[in-house]
Design a protein around this motif. Sequence first.
Motif: not given
Length: 203
Positions: A21-44
């Motif tokens: 159930t991890a959120t996109m914010d948590e995924v970004a944190k785990a990857a060491g990137i910002s939510r905006a950077t994660l969104h550029r790679h994966f829209a949702g």
Amino acid sequence: MAVDRDHVLRSAAALLTRKSTATMDEVAKAAGISRATLHRHFAGRDALVRALEALGIAECETALDAARLEEGPAVDAVRRLVAEIESAAGLLAFLYTENQLFEGEEQNQGWTRIDDRVSALFRRGQLSGEFRIDLTPAWLTEALYGLLASAAWMVQCGKSAPRDFQHMIAELLLGGALRTPEPRHSAPSHSAPRHSAPRTEES
């Protein structure tokens, strides 16, 4: 700074296998990137899950190739497959819970390719006399998937040691799938029953 998409995917996979159930914010944190950077790679989240699906299928197919399913006894091939697929089991367990991946017309045909190859292994084992013929190859395939997911969960939550992963799956699956020799029935005895000698009255 360039972001390694594969690193992001594998970080997401590692997190989601522990916390689906991890959120996109948590995924970004785990990857060491910002939510905006994660969104550029994966829209949702859906786009991320679809990318993880492609990764999971690729890792499954790599494991299938490495297991050499067509070589030797089918029993040994099953054991090799469990060993080769162990590293991807957690990701597969997560993907199995994502119902949208297996519904509708957009299902990735990679799953069908994997099903066909695993089913062919069990069918080969049936034809060689190793596996029971009252259990269909499709059922044995689904049973293997279920055991992979369950064992991955057991290891992740600390209920089982990682070293037991392969043993738990192979022994339970093969213990139920192996064909056992028909019991030999003893031939009925045709010898006359023994009777005690008749007692005679003393005169």
